[in-house]
Scaffold this active site. Structure first.
Site, PDB file in Angstrom:
ATOM      1  N   TYR A  17      53.908  44.086  21.501  1.00 31.85           N
ATOM      2  CA  TYR A  17      52.513  44.740  21.438  1.00 31.85           C
ATOM      3  C   TYR A  17      51.761  43.567  20.558  1.00 31.85           C
ATOM      4  O   TYR A  17      52.392  42.895  19.477  1.00 31.85           O
ATOM      5  CB  TYR A  17      52.929  45.842  20.274  1.00 31.85           C
ATOM      6  CG  TYR A  17      52.548  47.248  21.052  1.00 31.85           C
ATOM      7  CD1 TYR A  17      51.256  47.556  21.838  1.00 31.85           C
ATOM      8  CD2 TYR A  17      53.641  48.194  21.258  1.00 31.85           C
ATOM      9  CE1 TYR A  17      51.108  48.417  22.486  1.00 31.85           C
ATOM     10  CE2 TYR A  17      53.456  49.154  22.080  1.00 31.85           C
ATOM     11  CZ  TYR A  17      52.001  49.438  22.606  1.00 31.85           C
ATOM     12  OH  TYR A  17      51.981  50.547  23.237  1.00 31.85           O
ATOM     13  N   GLU A  62      48.077  44.181  19.568  1.00 34.95           N
ATOM     14  CA  GLU A  62      46.781  44.867  19.305  1.00 34.95           C
ATOM     15  C   GLU A  62      45.827  43.971  18.311  1.00 34.95           C
ATOM     16  O   GLU A  62      46.289  43.731  17.317  1.00 34.95           O
ATOM     17  CB  GLU A  62      46.752  46.385  18.761  1.00 34.95           C
ATOM     18  CG  GLU A  62      47.371  47.248  20.063  1.00 34.95           C
ATOM     19  CD  GLU A  62      47.606  48.929  19.437  1.00 34.95           C
ATOM     20  OE1 GLU A  62      47.037  49.229  18.411  1.00 34.95           O
ATOM     21  OE2 GLU A  62      48.113  49.513  20.146  1.00 34.95           O
ATOM     22  N   ASP A  85      28.896  41.956  38.102  1.00 32.90           N
ATOM     23  CA  ASP A  85      30.212  41.873  38.330  1.00 32.90           C
ATOM     24  C   ASP A  85      30.632  41.154  39.578  1.00 32.90           C
ATOM     25  O   ASP A  85      30.289  41.146  40.693  1.00 32.90           O
ATOM     26  CB  ASP A  85      30.419  43.414  38.784  1.00 32.90           C
ATOM     27  CG  ASP A  85      32.067  43.710  39.194  1.00 32.90           C
ATOM     28  OD1 ASP A  85      32.727  42.822  39.519  1.00 32.90           O
ATOM     29  OD2 ASP A  85      32.212  45.016  39.224  1.00 32.90           O
ATOM     30  N   THR A  90      37.571  40.495  38.215  1.00 32.50           N
ATOM     31  CA  THR A  90      38.609  40.568  37.946  1.00 32.50           C
ATOM     32  C   THR A  90      39.268  39.242  38.159  1.00 32.50           C
ATOM     33  O   THR A  90      38.589  38.284  38.476  1.00 32.50           O
ATOM     34  CB  THR A  90      39.368  41.659  39.317  1.00 32.50           C
ATOM     35  OG1 THR A  90      38.822  40.810  40.438  1.00 32.50           O
ATOM     36  CG2 THR A  90      38.919  43.081  39.099  1.00 32.50           C
ATOM     37  N   LYS A 107      41.283  38.120  42.798  1.00 25.77           N
ATOM     38  CA  LYS A 107      40.868  37.947  44.246  1.00 25.77           C
ATOM     39  C   LYS A 107      40.703  36.624  44.445  1.00 25.77           C
ATOM     40  O   LYS A 107      41.845  35.973  44.600  1.00 25.77           O
ATOM     41  CB  LYS A 107      39.426  38.821  44.215  1.00 25.77           C
ATOM     42  CG  LYS A 107      39.732  40.243  43.828  1.00 25.77           C
ATOM     43  CD  LYS A 107      38.491  41.238  44.090  1.00 25.77           C
ATOM     44  CE  LYS A 107      38.403  42.598  43.935  1.00 25.77           C
ATOM     45  NZ  LYS A 107      38.519  43.021  42.699  1.00 25.77           N
ATOM     46  N   ARG A 149      46.696  40.619  38.584  1.00 26.27           N
ATOM     47  CA  ARG A 149      45.873  41.440  38.606  1.00 26.27           C
ATOM     48  C   ARG A 149      45.378  41.833  37.379  1.00 26.27           C
ATOM     49  O   ARG A 149      46.263  41.919  36.274  1.00 26.27           O
ATOM     50  CB  ARG A 149      46.617  42.815  39.231  1.00 26.27           C
ATOM     51  CG  ARG A 149      47.292  42.704  40.477  1.00 26.27           C
ATOM     52  CD  ARG A 149      47.613  44.118  40.858  1.00 26.27           C
ATOM     53  NE  ARG A 149      46.437  44.775  41.418  1.00 26.27           N
ATOM     54  CZ  ARG A 149      45.807  44.352  42.608  1.00 26.27           C
ATOM     55  NH1 ARG A 149      46.406  43.571  43.365  1.00 26.27           N
ATOM     56  NH2 ARG A 149      44.783  45.212  42.711  1.00 26.27           N
TER      57      ARG A 149
END
Ligand code: DSN
Length: 419
Positions: free
Chosen positions: A56, A58, A202, A228, A231, A237
């Site tokens: 973790y 954060e 985008d 993203t 691609k 991903r």
């Protein structure tokens, strides 16, 4: 206990390991033409499977809510530095889990519920996170869509200006998931400035082309750029947001704690690895080949009578209108027949499609994954022939099996990246 946890997947869960093996075989033995997919490097896969999945973290480098984050800070700093260099952006947030999460964080930063967004219609190549009613973007905000013209099937920038003046959107979105032509970010920025809107680009589909200068960049034109990473960029991903220093704090706040909790540090490591790959000269050659392959595939399909939406492509994808060659064939049926033949595509609406989104009259084809495997322009003519043969088989099992044999023979010459 410890011994059991140290066993491999095939030892501990052979059934699931077998499914992984089958998926490896499927990817090796099929031609992947889904425009949003790719085959990542072994190094990127190794990073995704690394021990960073255990942690973790954060917060942000130097400002974490957990102890033990020294290596988390190191990799996130590298990911951010490389992304900044790659896109020439002043601020980058690499924590969004996906493109949808990246877009949601921008909406939360830039808008209040009920505000108006002007974006490209999904039926004309847009994306579901740009205002589809069943998505949070369409549920929370007032959506107005622009589209392409009937004549050119390219974005109607005059209509964008007209709609912007009429509806005074707070945010204009440019970017698409099924648009084969160059996007004029400067023209969108001019309209946004005129009506007092913020501009979000985008670039999920074309990020690799932009990073290598093969498509104009929105950096410097758009307040917010989202993408993203999996691609054309060929990373894991995931998502990412870029903006100027004036919006940096706001974006970081709306990613964490605004819309996400702990970042996926194994994915951030893989993003850093992929950005490192993208900074190398061979990545530009790869992107050039993607575009050359798309043009070669479009030409070869055109030569077999297929109409390409807008007449062709400037980027990594094309929309094929099936109706001239196969008037009664839906995109849905075509997708299924092609899969039987080992060619993986997705059905897609063409602009002003008279069929429903679940049927469609078109297919979307993209070349990033085939280009990764090393297929070139000469092979694109072969691929067009295989597509035509599969679609012309009209579901005949023997004919489709024969195409599948040819597909497998081609695939054998071009292995997917493997250890
Ligand atoms: N689903 C992606 C695509 O195929 O374009 C977009 O999110």
């Amino acid at each position: 206990m410890l011994t059991a946890l140290s066993k491999s997947l095939s030892e501990v869960d052979p059934d699931l390991a077998a499914v992984v093996g089958r998926e490896e075989q499927r990817q090796q033995n099929t031609l992947e033409l889904i425009a949003s997919e790719n085959h990542v490097s072994v190094a990127v896969r190794e990073a995704v499977g690394s021990v960073f999945t255990n942690k973790y973290a954060e917060g942000y480098p130097g400002r974490r809510y957990y102890g033990g984050c020294v290596n988390m800070d190191a990799i996130e700093d590298v990911a951010r530095d490389r992304a900044r260099q790659l896109f020439n952006s002043e601020h980058v947030n690499v924590q969004p889990h996906s493109g949808a999460q990246a877009n949601a964080a921008v909406f939360l930063a830039a808008l209040q519920p009920g505000d108006t967004i002007l974006s490209l219609d999904l039926a004309h190549g847009g994306h579901l996170t740009h205002g589809l009613k069943v998505n949070m973007s369409g549920a929370l905000y007032n959506i107005v869509h622009y589209g392409v013209t009937r004549e050119t099937e390219r974005i109607d920038i005059d209509a964008v200006r007209h709609l912007a003046r009429e509806h005074k959107p707070k945010l204009i979105i440019t970017g698409a998931s099924a648009y084969p032509r160059t996007i004029d970010f400067a023209a969108f920025a001019e309209i946004a400035r005129e009506v007092g809107a913020a501009l979000m680009a985008d670039i999920a589909h074309i990020a690799g082309l932009i990073a290598t200068g093969l498509h104009p960049s929105p950096i410097g034109h758009a307040e917010f750029t989202t993408t993203t990473t999996h691609k054309t960029l060929r990373g894991p991903r995931g998502g990412m947001i870029m903006c100027g220093p004036d919006h940096a704090k706001l974006i970081d706040k709306w990613v964490f704690p605004g819309s996400q909790g702990g970042p996926l540090m194994h994915v951030i490591l893989a993003k850093a690895v992929a950005f490192g790959e993208a900074l190398r000269p061979e990545f530009k050659q790869y992107q050039q080949q993607i575009v050359q392959n798309a043009q070669a595939l479009a030409e070869a399909l055109g030569g077999r009578g297929y109409r390409l939406v807008s007449g062709g492509t400037d980027n990594h994808l094309m929309l094929v209108d099936l109706r001239d060659v196969h008037p009664d064939l839906t995109g849905k049926q075509a997708e299924q027949w092609l899969e039987v033949a080992g060619i993986i595509v997705n059905k897609n609406m063409i602009p002003f499609d008279e069929r429903k989104p679940t049927q469609t009259s078109g297919l979307r084809l993209g070349t990033p994954a085939l280009t990764t495997r090393g297929l070139g322009a000469a092979e694109m003519a072969t691929v067009a022939g295989l597509i035509h043969a599969a679609l012309s088989a009209e579901g005949d099992d023997q004919k489709l099996a024969s195409v599948r044999d040819d597909v497998q023979a081609l695939c054998a010459n071009f292995p997917v990246p493997h250890a």
